[in-house]
Design an enzyme around this catalytic site. Structure first.
Site, short mmCIF file in Angstrom:
data_model
loop_
_atom_site.label_atom_id
_atom_site.label_comp_id
_atom_site.label_asym_id
_atom_site.label_seq_id
_atom_site.Cartn_x
_atom_site.Cartn_y
_atom_site.Cartn_z
N ARG A 118 27.51 2.57 35.75
CA ARG A 118 27.47 2.68 37.22
C ARG A 118 26.29 1.89 37.79
O ARG A 118 26.31 1.46 38.94
CB ARG A 118 27.31 4.15 37.64
CG ARG A 118 28.52 5.02 37.36
CD ARG A 118 28.37 6.35 38.10
NE ARG A 118 29.28 7.37 37.61
CZ ARG A 118 30.54 7.54 38.02
NH1 ARG A 118 31.04 6.74 38.93
NH2 ARG A 118 31.29 8.51 37.54
N GLU A 121 35.51 4.55 49.95
CA GLU A 121 35.92 4.64 48.55
C GLU A 121 35.43 3.42 47.78
O GLU A 121 35.24 2.35 48.36
CB GLU A 121 37.45 4.71 48.45
CG GLU A 121 37.99 6.10 48.16
CD GLU A 121 37.76 6.58 46.73
OE1 GLU A 121 36.82 6.09 46.04
OE2 GLU A 121 38.52 7.46 46.27
N ASP A 122 35.25 3.59 46.49
CA ASP A 122 34.90 2.44 45.65
C ASP A 122 36.13 1.59 45.36
O ASP A 122 36.12 0.37 45.48
CB ASP A 122 34.24 2.91 44.33
CG ASP A 122 35.02 4.02 43.63
OD1 ASP A 122 36.07 4.48 44.15
OD2 ASP A 122 34.57 4.45 42.55
P1 IMP Z 1 43.41 6.54 42.40
O1 IMP Z 1 43.50 7.96 42.84
O2 IMP Z 1 44.32 6.23 41.26
O3 IMP Z 1 43.61 5.55 43.54
O4 IMP Z 1 42.00 6.34 41.78
C1 IMP Z 1 40.90 6.22 42.49
C2 IMP Z 1 39.69 6.51 41.65
O5 IMP Z 1 39.88 6.17 40.26
C3 IMP Z 1 38.55 5.65 42.11
O6 IMP Z 1 37.83 6.27 43.13
C4 IMP Z 1 37.74 5.46 40.83
O7 IMP Z 1 36.82 6.51 40.70
C5 IMP Z 1 38.74 5.54 39.73
N1 IMP Z 1 39.11 4.18 39.26
C6 IMP Z 1 40.26 3.50 39.47
N2 IMP Z 1 40.25 2.29 38.91
C7 IMP Z 1 39.04 2.17 38.32
C8 IMP Z 1 38.41 1.11 37.57
O8 IMP Z 1 38.94 0.00 37.34
N3 IMP Z 1 37.16 1.38 37.12
C9 IMP Z 1 36.51 2.57 37.35
N4 IMP Z 1 37.06 3.58 38.04
C10 IMP Z 1 38.32 3.38 38.53
MG MG Z 2 36.07 7.37 42.82
#
Ligand code: IMP
Ligand code: MG
Length: 174
Positions: free
Chosen positions: A163, A97-98
């Protein structure tokens, strides 16, 4: 309004940490073949660098991807959309994951993959925002813990922009 990006993690800093993550992933027992599954779109840049570090250190890999989407602009929509049609049974999986933010995406993907009975499942994320967590999930490997700020670059986007930046930065309005 044009935006200014302030560098938070430089290209050099990221490169060094990605090599360190590869060492951590390879410490202990190594599989003959590691099945790397990255989450589109955000983790494509991190994954590309990570698999080359793993390869330099002698690990053979297969690479596959999952498409997951939960964000609109800078807000998590809460519902995670994804479709997995990869055979994971009996495999040594590394999910890439990023960023783990609320944790909803990783939790959902981990559940779905676990149901497919892999031999081993590990989670690696380049970035972790622990303050934002809504669900109980801890990645096995974390590149950097970061504060609750919206980040772009190195695969991360703001409405599909930025990106391509080689570093990770914070957007500030000019
Ligand atoms: P989660 O499900 O809330 O943990 O979100 C995960 C996904 O949200 C990541 O894989 C990102 O694609 C996106 N995301 C969360 N925070 C950021 C950020 O600060 N910048 C860009 N994308 C984000
Ligand atoms: Mg993502």
């Amino acid at each position: 309004m044009p935006e200014k990006i302030n560098v938070l993690l430089s290209e050099q800093v990221i490169k060094k940490r990605v090599a360190g993550l590869a060492d951590e992933i390879l410490s202990g027992s190594r599989p003959e073949l590691l099945h790397v599954v990255f989450v589109l779109k955000g983790s494509f840049v991190f994954c590309a660098d990570l698999v080359r570090e793993l390869s330099r250190k002698g690990q053979a890999v297969n690479i596959d991807y999952i498409i997951a989407k939960s964000y609109l602009g800078t807000e998590s929509t809460g519902t995670v959309k994804c479709k997995i049609d990869i055979d994971m049974a009996g495999k040594d999986i590394l999910l890439v994951e990023d960023i783990v933010d609320t944790g909803n995406t990783m939790l959902k993907l981990r559940k779905k993959i676990a149901e497919m009975k892999p031999e081993r499942l590990r989670l690696v994320t380049l970035l972790d925002k622990p303050e934002r967590r809504e669900v109980d999930i801890e990645p096995d490997y974390v590149g950097f813990e970061v504060e609750d700020r919206f980040l772009v670059g190195y695969g991360l986007d703001f409405d599909e922009r930025y990106r391509e930046l080689p570093y990770i930065g914070v957007i500030s309005p000019q």
